[in-house]
Design a protein around this motif. Structure first.
Motif, short mmCIF file in Angstrom:
data_model
loop_
_atom_site.label_atom_id
_atom_site.label_comp_id
_atom_site.label_asym_id
_atom_site.label_seq_id
_atom_site.Cartn_x
_atom_site.Cartn_y
_atom_site.Cartn_z
N ASP A 82 0.74 -1.10 -0.04
CA ASP A 82 -0.41 -0.05 0.00
C ASP A 82 1.30 1.70 0.07
O ASP A 82 2.11 1.22 0.57
CB ASP A 82 -1.04 -0.25 1.56
N ARG A 115 -4.43 6.69 -0.58
CA ARG A 115 -4.03 5.49 -0.82
C ARG A 115 -3.72 4.69 -1.65
O ARG A 115 -5.16 4.94 -3.19
CB ARG A 115 -5.18 4.90 0.08
N TYR A 148 2.67 -0.84 9.68
CA TYR A 148 1.14 -1.02 9.20
C TYR A 148 -0.23 -1.05 9.88
O TYR A 148 -0.98 -0.25 9.85
CB TYR A 148 1.76 -0.94 7.84
N ARG A 149 -0.06 -2.44 10.37
CA ARG A 149 -1.78 -2.56 10.64
C ARG A 149 -1.67 -2.53 12.13
O ARG A 149 -2.56 -2.30 11.89
CB ARG A 149 -1.31 -4.32 10.49
N VAL A 186 -3.33 1.10 10.92
CA VAL A 186 -4.56 1.70 9.95
C VAL A 186 -5.67 1.93 10.39
O VAL A 186 -6.20 1.94 9.71
CB VAL A 186 -4.55 0.53 9.22
N GLN A 187 -6.32 2.27 11.35
CA GLN A 187 -7.45 2.35 12.16
C GLN A 187 -7.19 3.31 12.09
O GLN A 187 -8.07 4.15 12.00
CB GLN A 187 -7.81 1.88 14.04
N LEU A 224 -6.67 5.48 9.56
CA LEU A 224 -7.14 5.76 8.39
C LEU A 224 -8.19 5.66 7.87
O LEU A 224 -9.07 4.86 8.97
CB LEU A 224 -6.31 5.06 7.86
N ARG A 260 -11.98 3.72 5.96
CA ARG A 260 -11.60 2.92 6.28
C ARG A 260 -11.58 1.89 4.41
O ARG A 260 -12.75 2.91 3.41
CB ARG A 260 -13.37 1.87 6.43
N LYS A 261 -10.68 0.76 3.84
CA LYS A 261 -11.33 0.54 2.56
C LYS A 261 -12.63 1.18 2.26
O LYS A 261 -12.87 -0.34 2.65
CB LYS A 261 -10.29 -0.46 1.96
#
Length: 453
Positions: A34, A46, A114-115, A118-119, A121, A123-124
């Motif tokens: 990513d 992203r 990253y994990r 990631v919260q 950012l 949500r994809k």
């Protein structure tokens, strides 16, 4: 890579230092990573890396040069591009990643880091395919799920000179590609990744007298209409030399249309079953699915049995020693189920099993189990909703998840092996079961009934 005719590229200028932040990022980034885009102390978008290449001439054509006469020659081809609806303040994200604020350079951080952030950012979201330009040549008929299965069943595989059996190279490569879709990986992969991951499959499951030549399926699968290769010149010949693949590092994988169809769990299951029944009927299919990353198809819930966690054999024997039972530290990742929905289906039936109507008591309380028809785990990706749930006793839950029983089109519960009926499934009018989920479970039972072990 870009069926709408627009290439999405991002470049970076070279660095003269050997081991600074930028040099490490350029050296270690990979297809599938990513990418976060930064501007004015915020992250604004992203994307995902589809391909990497280094070309000063391309960069000059696209971007020109900066004041130092450098150009952005380290190029990323990007997909799944998503602009954030609201820019995300960068400082908290950077602190979680252990990156100095403000961001001053191309920077790479581990998947674990990253994990962990990631919260922070958005949500994809599911991205719609890009809209084609207004004027385009006439398109070929749109690929359907039926067409996909037809093409899978008619691969142009060559016959072995002695056994006359069809080669397994293309089917094994396609099975590997399907597993990438199930795992959410990019549909396209560089030659080095394909070679390193498909070669062991060809060695273990290919015809005994076949050579391990991953370059053949990598290139010739294009004739199936399900596969594409990028990065090899059109005049490379009918079969380019392996040295060209090694030096150019082309990318290949399922077409966009094929990959989109295979995101549907039922189509994906039918594709796996078609490959196994047509080309791989005399191999250990359960072992093959395990090796390729599709072991979840051996049960309805997509989860592995406890004895498949790699702790059998020697460690199990060690635990039989005299004295107190030994303990083993372990970590696990479990799906988060909606307890309220599970309780709802149990209460609808008063904790009576929908197969046998048994009502159990455990610790002076009624006991039943909520069974998902299309499992939540990979590769089934079923939803956690009432229409995907049954209320079962532990015995019939185990049999249902173990694909030993299924519900036929007329609503009768039957044994997978033999077809004997256990009677009609008990259903309340206020419990609407989605027939598509029952169809999926039947297809899964049929696949396992015929699978070679």
């Amino acid at each position: 890579m870009y069926p709408d005719g627009i290439a999405r590229l991002w470049g970076s200028t070279p660095t003269t230092q050997a081991n600074n932040e930028k040099a490490r990022a350029l050296r270690n980034r990979r297809v599938g990573d990513d990418v976060l885009f930064y501007a004015e102390n915020h992250f604004i978008a992203r994307a995902r890396i589809l391909h990497l290449f280094n070309s000063r001439s391309v960069a000059q054509k696209v971007w020109g040069s900066n004041e130092d006469q450098a150009t952005w020659e380290h190029i990323m081809a990007l997909g799944e591009i998503e602009e954030f609806p609201t820019p995300v303040l960068a400082a908290p994200v950077l602190r979680q990643l252990d990156v100095p604020v403000p961001l001053r350079s191309l920077t790479l951080r581990s998947a674990e880091k990253y994990r962990g952030m990631v919260q922070l950012l958005p949500r994809k979201r599911q991205l719609a395919p890009p809209r084609p330009p207004a004027q385009r040549p006439a398109k070929s008929p749109e690929l359907t799920a039926t067409g996909l299965l037809d093409r899978i069943g008619s691969l142009n595989t060559h016959r072995h000179s002695e056994s006359k059996a069809p080669s397994r190279h293309q089917p094994l490569a396609l099975l590997w590609a399907v597993s990438r879709i199930a795992a959410g990986k990019p549909r396209l992969a560089p030659w080095s990744c394909f070679r390193d991951e498909v070669s062991p499959l060809l060695t273990q499951f290919g015809l005994p007298s076949s050579k391990v030549t991953p370059e053949y399926p990598f290139w010739h699968l294009q004739r199936s209409g399900l596969w594409e290769v990028h990065g090899i010149r059109s005049d490379a010949g009918a079969m380019p030399q392996v040295g060209i693949f090694n030096s150019v590092q082309p990318v290949a994988g399922l077409t966009h249309a094929s990959a989109e169809l295979l995101k549907d769990p039922l189509t994906r299951l039918e594709a796996v079953a078609k490959l196994c029944s047509t080309y791989l009927d005399d191999v250990d299919q359960r072992e093959l699915l395990s090796q390729v990353g599709l072991a979840g198809y051996t049960s309805a819930d997509g989860l592995l049995d406890d004895d498949e966690d790699g702790h059998g054999g020697k460690s199990a024997a060690a635990e039989q020693a005299t004295g107190p039972t030994a303990r083993r530290e372990s970590t696990s990742s479990r799906l988060v189920r909606n307890a309220a929905i599970a309780n709802q289906v149990k209460e609808l039936y008063g904790h009576a099993c929908q197969v046998c109507e048994t009502r159990l008591q455990y610790k002076r309380r009624p006991y039943s189990e909520a069974a998902h028809i299309r499992g939540l785990g990979t590769p089934h990706d079923g939803p956690d909703e009432l229409s995907n749930l049954l209320c079962l006793c532990p015995n019939h839950h185990v049999l249902f998840d173990g694909l030993e029983i299924y519900i036929d089109v007329d609503g009768f519960v039957r044994h997978t092996h033999g077809g004997d009926s256990l009677g009609r499934l008990h259903r309340r009018t206020d419990h609407q079961i989605n027939e598509e989920y029952l169809h999926y479970h039947r297809a899964l039972c049929e696949f396992n009934r015929t699978a070679q072990q």
